[in-house]
Motif scaffolding. Structure first.
Motif, short mmCIF file in Angstrom:
data_model
loop_
_atom_site.label_atom_id
_atom_site.label_comp_id
_atom_site.label_asym_id
_atom_site.label_seq_id
_atom_site.Cartn_x
_atom_site.Cartn_y
_atom_site.Cartn_z
N PHE A 189 -0.06 1.58 -6.91
CA PHE A 189 0.71 0.52 -7.56
C PHE A 189 0.40 0.54 -9.05
CE2 PHE A 189 -0.32 -1.00 -3.25
CZ PHE A 189 0.96 -1.03 -2.72
N THR A 227 9.39 3.11 -9.90
CA THR A 227 8.87 3.67 -8.66
C THR A 227 9.29 5.13 -8.55
OG1 THR A 227 8.90 1.53 -7.55
CG2 THR A 227 8.99 3.49 -6.14
N THR A 238 3.40 8.35 -3.52
CA THR A 238 4.39 7.40 -4.01
C THR A 238 3.70 6.39 -4.92
OG1 THR A 238 5.73 7.61 -2.02
CG2 THR A 238 6.10 5.66 -3.37
N TYR A 240 4.40 2.87 -6.79
CA TYR A 240 5.29 1.71 -6.76
C TYR A 240 5.17 0.95 -8.07
CZ TYR A 240 5.27 2.65 -1.73
OH TYR A 240 5.37 3.24 -0.50
N LEU A 265 5.58 -4.81 -1.07
CA LEU A 265 5.07 -3.49 -1.46
C LEU A 265 3.96 -3.05 -0.51
CD1 LEU A 265 4.93 -3.82 -5.36
CD2 LEU A 265 6.56 -2.48 -4.02
N ARG A 309 5.59 -1.80 2.62
CA ARG A 309 6.19 -0.47 2.44
C ARG A 309 5.12 0.62 2.41
NH1 ARG A 309 9.83 -0.92 -2.83
NH2 ARG A 309 10.07 1.33 -2.41
#
Length: 444
Positions: free
Chosen positions: A106, A124, A133, A135, A148, A151
């Motif tokens: 994040f 993102t 990934t 975010y 979040l 996910r």
């Protein structure tokens, strides 16, 4: 008062007192008592050996995270003593041993890898180095944080971001909102602690509930004087039970070797810019005070120069400002008459006159007293103007949001002295100092 010029030209700078005559006085004077002490020389400071929470996590073989699915909240500052990033270290460890799983990263304001300017984010996407990934969590509400986490399949959150000790630096509110969301979802939250580059002493006024914003969401003083781990403990004990219904399951992996009288330049912890306008640990010393000049429309806070928050000035000011500030004999600081031309933000391509703020003794320097004295003197110039926020008619002054209430602005406008203004918040500061004491981890 002395004549104050309008828009400056380079020729008018010399007419205002710069040039050879000033240099001759500075280099040839014989009255030693009249010479201001030289600023702290970082190369001469002792360098205390400090191990951050990340250093200790790595030295322990990541045992505190073994067997868990983790998600990381970090930015470019999350590095160990060899400048290796937490996420890269975790990714390599996961690939080599399979001892943990990374569910995602994040990124706060400025982004995970730090490619965005103030008030912006990276969005993102997929991290090129690790394939994880990332975010976009900038300005995320607590509800957004919860989504979040869902996910990413988060079970344990790991937070590692270098803070600078000021209430209006947004990373602490990333910490707060992400903790509250984790508490609601019953997740574990691990903070890898780092030294506070501004030290462990608290200064300044308290935030009031009417003026809470994204740059000050809860009632803490302007310079909180805690590490990010201590602040997490404070949030968990003082605010989260009411905000989230319960505290989060929190673990702080502490620093070793740090004490609260150590400033950022005093340790061997690598300095990575926490944001584009925070280039050095010395910037962090000043920011809790000179950051308030974001609330003044007529003065640049030095953005668009190589010395943000150290260079302060505007086109309607002159050398008398530095003279008056030096005459005030503020502890641990001196002011150099300065001229600069910002390349972005306020007064782009316009010559500004003002001061360069030089810390001469970091142990006695009070950044907020210093900035208040600067504002008191600046307010005497006809050019001075507070920043007005047209989008917030109920609270139109940005300085009120930065300082926590209308008190600072209204006292300055009424002609109050620096001592009177500082004195107005001593009782609430003392109460905060007592309130935070049970959550402190390092010697004061």
């Amino acid at each position: 008062m002395d004549r104050v010029p309008g828009r400056l030209s380079r020729r008018s700078v010399l007419a205002l007192g710069g040039g050879a005559a000033v240099n001759a006085i500075a280099c040839g004077g014989t009255d030693a008592d009249s010479v201001s002490p030289a600023p702290d020389d970082p190369s001469l400071r002792p360098r205390f050996q400090v191990r951050t929470g990340l250093d200790r996590l790595v030295e322990g073989g990541f045992a505190a995270l073994a067997g868990q699915r983790i998600s990381v909240i970090s930015n470019p500052t999350g590095v160990n003593g060899r400048y290796s990033h937490l996420v890269d270290l975790l990714h390599a460890h996961a690939q080599d041993t399979g001892g943990l799983t990374i569910g995602g990263v994040f990124g706060p304001e400025h982004g995970f890898r730090g490619s965005a300017q103030a008030g912006d984010a990276e969005g993102t996407g997929i991290d090129a180095r690790t394939g994880l990934t990332v975010y976009d969590a900038y300005n995320a509400s607590q509800a957004t944080w919860e989504s979040l986490y869902e996910r990413a399949g988060a079970q344990t959150l790991v937070f590692d971001i270098q803070d600078v000790g000021s209430r209006f630096y947004t990373y602490i509110w990333t910490l707060y909102d992400s903790m509250a969301a984790a508490a609601r979802r019953g997740l574990r939250y691990v903070v890898l602690d780092r030294p506070n580059p501004a030290g462990g002493k608290a200064y300044g006024p308290m935030m009031t509930s009417r003026f809470t914003t994204a740059v000050g969401k809860k009632e803490i003083v302007q310079q909180h004087g805690m590490t990010i781990g201590e602040l997490a403990r404070f949030f968990n004990g003082e605010f989260l039970p009411a905000e989230a219904g319960r505290p989060v399951e929190l673990e702080v992996i502490e620093c070793s070797g740090w004490a609260a009288n150590m400033m950022g330049g005093d340790t061997d912890v690598p300095w990575v810019m926490p944001s584009p306008n925070m280039p050095t640990p010395d910037t962090a010393l000043l920011y809790p005070g000179t950051g308030m000049f974001e609330g003044v429309s007529s003065l640049s806070e030095g953005r668009g120069t190589t010395r943000p928050f150290e260079l302060i000035g505007g086109p309607g000011f002159d050398y008398h400002w530095s003279d008056r500030l030096n005459a005030a004999n503020l502890p641990g600081v001196a002011f150099r008459e300065a001229y600069f031309t910002p390349t972005f933000n306020k007064f782009v391509n316009t010559l500004c006159a003002g001061v360069e703020v030089k810390v001469t003794n970091s142990q006695v320097f009070d950044p907020i007293r210093t900035a208040v004295a600067m504002l008191v003197e600046a307010r005497k110039y006809p050019a001075f103007a507070w920043r007005a926020d047209s989008w917030d008619s109920a609270r139109p002054h940005w300085i009120d949001k930065l300082s926590g209430s209308e008190r600072l602005r209204t006292m300055i406008d009424a002609g109050a002295s620096t001592d009177d203004i500082i004195g107005a918040w001593q009782e609430e500061l003392a109460a905060f100092d007592a309130q935070r004491r049970p959550y402190l981890l390092y010697p004061r």
